[in-house]
Design an enzyme around this catalytic site. Structure first.
Site, PDB file in Angstrom:
ATOM      1  N   LYS A   1      -7.254 -18.326   5.329  1.00  0.00           N
ATOM      2  CA  LYS A   1      -8.570 -17.788   5.692  1.00  0.00           C
ATOM      3  C   LYS A   1      -9.354 -18.822   6.510  1.00  0.00           C
ATOM      4  CE  LYS A   1      -7.927 -13.771   3.971  1.00  0.00           C
ATOM      5  NZ  LYS A   1      -7.680 -12.644   4.905  1.00  0.00           N
TER       6      LYS A   1
ATOM      7  N   SER B   1     -13.116 -14.858   3.230  1.00  0.00           N
ATOM      8  CA  SER B   1     -13.293 -14.905   1.780  1.00  0.00           C
ATOM      9  C   SER B   1     -14.221 -16.034   1.389  1.00  0.00           C
ATOM     10  CB  SER B   1     -11.918 -15.118   1.142  1.00  0.00           C
ATOM     11  OG  SER B   1     -12.055 -15.427  -0.229  1.00  0.00           O
TER      12      SER B   1
ATOM     13  N   SER C   1       0.863  -1.187   0.000  1.00  0.00           N
ATOM     14  CA  SER C   1       0.000   0.000   0.000  1.00  0.00           C
ATOM     15  C   SER C   1       0.896   1.233   0.000  1.00  0.00           C
ATOM     16  CB  SER C   1      -0.890   0.012   1.244  1.00  0.00           C
ATOM     17  OG  SER C   1      -0.086   0.000   2.406  1.00  0.00           O
TER      18      SER C   1
ATOM     19  N   PHE D   1      -9.799 -16.415 -19.103  1.00  0.00           N
ATOM     20  CA  PHE D   1      -9.354 -17.766 -18.741  1.00  0.00           C
ATOM     21  C   PHE D   1     -10.482 -18.779 -18.881  1.00  0.00           C
ATOM     22  CE2 PHE D   1      -6.451 -15.210 -15.769  1.00  0.00           C
ATOM     23  CZ  PHE D   1      -5.413 -15.163 -16.705  1.00  0.00           C
TER      24      PHE D   1
ATOM     25  N   TYR E   1      -3.133 -19.438   0.457  1.00  0.00           N
ATOM     26  CA  TYR E   1      -3.901 -18.227   0.789  1.00  0.00           C
ATOM     27  C   TYR E   1      -5.278 -18.613   1.337  1.00  0.00           C
ATOM     28  CZ  TYR E   1      -7.350 -14.600   0.015  1.00  0.00           C
ATOM     29  OH  TYR E   1      -8.412 -13.749   0.181  1.00  0.00           O
TER      30      TYR E   1
END
Ligand code: UD1
Length: 339
Positions: A158, A129, A41, A222, A154
């Protein structure tokens, strides 16, 4: 504006979703302290937030991987609630560098929870998520859908993160809400903050806007052989400002002790599925810019279709999306043109 509310810590508050949430918090009169390590960021985001809200949030540049710094932070600040965004989020990178993901997303969560419980900070909102559902057996996806083995480190962080928090709420004076985001896109209408991907974007919308702006030659779609009406994969794209507002509703629920369980889970999406081609067509309609694209093979790890049943969040949080896919694409495009 109610100025009697306690301070809210927003970790990762200079990131994409974090910065939009800080704006909504400050608009509601909450006093915010941001922690961000600036790894993904930019410090200028602070000026954007200040310019939109007229309030400069407190900011501490701090790496949550440092246990002693996290401890020191909680000694120095009187915090009433935490919204925890800070995490690494690139699915592909997580496959290549799993330990980075477990350290960045799990170690930091543990340090945070240790200090929250030690300092009796009783309210936590966690960025989860829809990836926890994998390819769900039924659509739209409700919170009752089973949690599938994660497709990536990843996604695993979560799932594990949710479990760590749940276990912690069982034995501590801590209540938590995990918000399971579908696909956040768009940016603030003021175009003072937005999505700032570093390098080649992995996500669809930044790739679309960069292609339209001539930065990328063409968009690769994709796969067009999925079992969907036009053959391209379906997602639930939610405007980041609507998503940010869900955090305010969740926070108020916790602060008002309206939660029904020590830990609750809510899907945060629009409830509407859009295919990749729907997005490309909507983008053209909104911006009048045609997009170069080609169809390529499926991307490894992608699922066919995911969109939310949002009725639980609608009912329990009193929250609902107000903005459309077109609004989101329009704001993303205005933001791109400003860069
Ligand atoms: C993924 C993760 C999500 C994570 C998010 C943020 C899963 C199931 N989802 O979302 O948890 O929070 O990334 O990084 O792991 N697409 C193209 N061309 C492109 C880029 C994307 O066709 O250049 C397609 C994808 O195949 C997909 C859709 O666009 O069908 C959305 O992709 P993307 O924006 O990357 O999000 P997800 O993969 O859904």
């Amino acid at each position: 504006m109610n100025n009697k509310k306690g301070k809210i810590l927003v970790t990762g508050g200079l990131g994409f979703i974090g910065s939009h949430t800080v704006v909504e918090l400050q608009n509601e009169g909450f006093e915010v302290v941001i922690i961000d390590d600036l790894s993904n960021s930019r410090i200028e985001v602070l000026d954007g937030i200040t310019s939109i809200t007229g309030v400069k949030p407190a900011f501490v540049q701090l790496d949550l991987k440092s246990k002693s710094l996290v401890t020191g932070f909680f000694e120095d600040h009187d915090i009433e609630g935490v919204i925890h965004f800070a995490a690494s989020k690139a699915v592909g990178e997580s496959v290549q560098e799993p330990l980075k993901y477990y350290e960045n997303n799990i170690t930091t969560l543990i340090y945070l929870l240790q200090q929250m419980t030690a300092n009796r900070v009783g309210n936590l909102i966690f960025s989860s998520s829809c990836t926890v559902y994998g390819q769900a057996d039924e659509l739209p996806i409700t919170e009752k859908a089973s949690i599938k083995p994660a497709e990536s480190p990843y996604g695993n962080t979560k799932q594990i993160g949710e479990e760590i928090i749940k276990d912690t709420t069982r034995v501590n004076d801590l209540s938590a809400i995990a918000l399971r985001y579908f696909n956040p896109i768009g940016g603030h209408d003021s175009i003072k903050i937005g999505e700032l991907p570093i390098g080649v974007p992995q996500n669809l919308i930044p790739f679309v806007t960069q292609t339209a702006a001539g930065i990328r030659k063409e968009l690769s779609i994709f796969g067009d052989d999925y079992p969907t009406p036009d053959g391209t994969a379906i997602r639930d794209y939610i405007h980041v400002v609507d998503l940010a507002k869900a955090h305010i509703s969740a926070l108020k629920r916790l602060l008002g002790k309206k939660n029904k369980e020590k830990m609750e889970f809510f899907n945060i999406g629009t409830g509407k599925g859009s295919s990749v081609l729907d997005v490309v067509n909507a983008f053209k309609k909104v911006t009048n810019v045609a997009l170069n694209y080609k169809i390529v093979g499926r991307r490894e790890g992608d699922i066919v279709s995911a969109y939310a049943d949002t009725s639980l969040a609608n009912k329990e949080l009193g929250w609902k999306t107000k903005l459309s896919l077109e609004d989101a694409l329009n704001s993303a495009w205005k933001w791109q043109l400003k860069q």
